[in-house]
Design a protein around this motif. Structure first.
Motif, PDB file in Angstrom:
ATOM      1  N   UNK A  90       0.993  -1.083  -0.032  1.00 40.10           N
ATOM      2  CA  UNK A  90      -0.046   0.019  -0.034  1.00 40.10           C
ATOM      3  C   UNK A  90       1.013   1.408   0.098  1.00 40.10           C
ATOM      4  N   UNK A  91       0.634   2.242  -0.776  1.00 44.05           N
ATOM      5  CA  UNK A  91       1.159   3.436  -0.982  1.00 44.05           C
ATOM      6  C   UNK A  91       0.318   4.893  -0.438  1.00 44.05           C
ATOM      7  N   UNK A  92       0.753   5.840   0.128  1.00 54.53           N
ATOM      8  CA  UNK A  92       0.255   6.826   0.249  1.00 54.53           C
ATOM      9  C   UNK A  92       0.517   7.982  -0.763  1.00 54.53           C
TER      10      UNK A  92
ATOM     11  N   UNK B 131       5.473  10.368  -1.733  1.00 57.91           N
ATOM     12  CA  UNK B 131       5.020   9.078  -1.583  1.00 57.91           C
ATOM     13  C   UNK B 131       5.620   8.506  -0.177  1.00 57.91           C
ATOM     14  N   UNK B 132       4.721   7.622   0.267  1.00 48.31           N
ATOM     15  CA  UNK B 132       5.397   6.633   1.421  1.00 48.31           C
ATOM     16  C   UNK B 132       4.751   5.375   1.245  1.00 48.31           C
ATOM     17  N   UNK B 133       5.309   4.473   1.872  1.00 53.86           N
ATOM     18  CA  UNK B 133       4.579   3.044   1.693  1.00 53.86           C
ATOM     19  C   UNK B 133       4.523   2.414   3.083  1.00 53.86           C
ATOM     20  N   UNK B 134       3.337   1.381   3.302  1.00 51.60           N
ATOM     21  CA  UNK B 134       3.143   0.578   4.424  1.00 51.60           C
ATOM     22  C   UNK B 134       4.043  -0.516   4.438  1.00 51.60           C
ATOM     23  N   UNK B 135       5.113  -0.667   5.355  1.00 48.85           N
ATOM     24  CA  UNK B 135       6.019  -1.488   5.762  1.00 48.85           C
ATOM     25  C   UNK B 135       5.630  -2.245   7.068  1.00 48.85           C
ATOM     26  N   UNK B 136       5.269  -3.463   7.191  1.00 44.46           N
ATOM     27  CA  UNK B 136       5.064  -3.977   8.279  1.00 44.46           C
ATOM     28  C   UNK B 136       5.987  -4.016   9.234  1.00 44.46           C
TER      29      UNK B 136
ATOM     30  N   UNK C 255       8.852   9.833  10.340  1.00 43.04           N
ATOM     31  CA  UNK C 255       9.679  10.234   9.186  1.00 43.04           C
ATOM     32  C   UNK C 255       9.160   9.848   7.746  1.00 43.04           C
ATOM     33  N   UNK C 256       8.078   8.755   7.655  1.00 39.34           N
ATOM     34  CA  UNK C 256       7.880   8.276   6.494  1.00 39.34           C
ATOM     35  C   UNK C 256       6.955   9.498   5.655  1.00 39.34           C
ATOM     36  N   UNK C 257       5.896   9.954   6.511  1.00 41.62           N
ATOM     37  CA  UNK C 257       4.916  10.960   6.230  1.00 41.62           C
ATOM     38  C   UNK C 257       5.670  12.247   5.946  1.00 41.62           C
ATOM     39  N   UNK C 258       6.804  12.512   6.829  1.00 39.92           N
ATOM     40  CA  UNK C 258       7.515  13.682   6.380  1.00 39.92           C
ATOM     41  C   UNK C 258       8.147  13.527   5.242  1.00 39.92           C
ATOM     42  N   UNK C 259       8.820  12.356   5.016  1.00 45.15           N
ATOM     43  CA  UNK C 259       9.440  12.275   3.581  1.00 45.15           C
ATOM     44  C   UNK C 259       8.363  12.800   2.397  1.00 45.15           C
ATOM     45  N   UNK C 260       7.079  12.292   2.644  1.00 47.08           N
ATOM     46  CA  UNK C 260       6.302  12.221   1.492  1.00 47.08           C
ATOM     47  C   UNK C 260       6.020  13.823   1.284  1.00 47.08           C
ATOM     48  N   UNK C 261       5.968  14.529   2.331  1.00 48.18           N
ATOM     49  CA  UNK C 261       5.557  15.961   2.394  1.00 48.18           C
ATOM     50  C   UNK C 261       6.700  16.785   1.657  1.00 48.18           C
ATOM     51  N   UNK C 262       7.871  16.496   2.331  1.00 47.11           N
ATOM     52  CA  UNK C 262       9.193  17.032   1.866  1.00 47.11           C
ATOM     53  C   UNK C 262       9.154  17.017   0.419  1.00 47.11           C
TER      54      UNK C 262
END
Length: 330
Positions: free
Chosen positions: A27-29, A43-48, A90-97
């Motif tokens: 899944x990717x956001x 973009x960021x992805x869902x990593x279990x 950090x994953x969400x921060x990366x997508x926005x940055x």
């Protein structure tokens, strides 16, 4: 400025098998920032095994949406300081940055390379990942590939398999995804033949790296052990190389800082990826003029890439030359 976001599914071309498990999809956001007629994407992805929940990210974005949309257009480094105040993963921060760098470059009609005066003439070639499988099947895939560099996944250490990979005389790295034992690591770093491997990535679980010795034969590379710039000083006695992934460190802005410090400390540097579309890969590609290794095959491993931009063709990094990160949705 406006923000839109949507969860999308990335379908892998074949089952992706690593020590952590087997995966057919991710899944990717996808995050879109827009101003006037320009749109930037991240973009960021869902990593279990990173315990990521994209649904939680969506709730967070709804919470901060008004603050983002009220923000004026400023330089991306200034916008990043604003993002830091929002207490983001950090994953969400990366997508926005990354989305903001893409938008800002498009507004300025300059590429990320131009905005940061980065080298773009000699880009590091990317590896392609070979999933966990029988050694014969892994070697078959390597021999039939048009790529020149390979990251071979393994689950635990099989010394016979290591010898077979060394005999193949190809540019190969090993990635055990933390499945080696202390005894495995000692055997590897004391074996002179291991120098033929490009690197050996994340041999032990997080924070269990003190058995490693960087002054021996193995080029140990930190992945999960190296989350951000604060990790670098602590890892010096153990790792020769580090894997910088934008989602781990929080985006392009902190990645540039991390690369600068890592070079000062004498590390070899790789820019890596998760399973990502061309949105994420386009961001990683712009750093390859600064790194010693690249592992940016994420978009090559999926069958439903929903974007275009910078890309990797048989290992070669191809920059679009377009403004921002050069990302467009299909």
């Amino acid at each position: 400025m406006k923000i839109n976001f949507i969860i999308k599914q990335l379908q892998l071309k074949e089952t992706f098998s690593i020590a952590y498990g087997n995966y057919d999809k991710r899944q990717a956001l996808l995050v879109e920032l827009s101003y006037l007629d320009s749109k930037g994407y991240g973009e960021c992805v869902e990593i279990d095994y990173y315990h990521i929940s994209l649904q939680n990210f969506v709730l967070k974005l709804k919470e901060i949406q008004s603050a983002i949309e009220a923000h004026k257009i400023v330089h991306p480094k200034e916008f990043f300081q604003f993002l830091l105040s929002l207490n983001l993963h950090p994953f969400l921060l990366s997508a926005l940055d990354c989305a903001y760098w893409d938008l800002f470059g498009k507004l300025e009609n300059k590429s990320f390379i131009e905005l940061n005066r980065l080298p773009a003439e000699h880009l590091t070639e990317s590896s392609i990942t070979i999933s966990v499988d029988t050694i014969d099947e892994q070697i078959r895939k390597i021999e039939e590939s048009l790529w020149n560099k390979f990251k071979v996944k393994c689950k635990g250490l099989d010394k016979n398999n290591v010898e077979k990979l060394l005999l193949s005389d190809r540019n190969i790295a090993l990635d055990s995804n933390a499945s080696f034992t202390d005894e495995d690591c000692i055997w590897l770093q004391e074996n002179a033949g291991i120098q033929k491997f490009l690197y050996l990535e994340q041999p032990r679980p997080i924070d269990q790296y003190r058995i490693l010795r960087k002054d021996r034969f193995a080029n140990w590379m930190a992945d999960e052990d190296c989350q951000n710039i604060e990790s670098l000083d602590e890892l010096i006695p153990y790792y020769k190389s580090i894997n910088i992934k934008l989602m781990k460190c929080g985006g392009l802005t902190p990645a540039l800082q991390m690369i600068r410090k890592a070079k000062e400390l004498g590390y070899k540097i790789m820019v890596g990826c998760m399973t990502e579309s061309s949105v994420g890969i386009s961001a990683g590609c712009v750093l390859t003029g600064l790194t010693d290794y690249a592992d940016l095959d994420g978009a090559n491993l999926i069958s439903n890439d929903y974007a275009t931009g910078n890309f990797v063709e048989n290992g070669k990094i191809i920059l679009s030359g377009k403004p921002g990160l050069g990302i467009d949705l299909k």
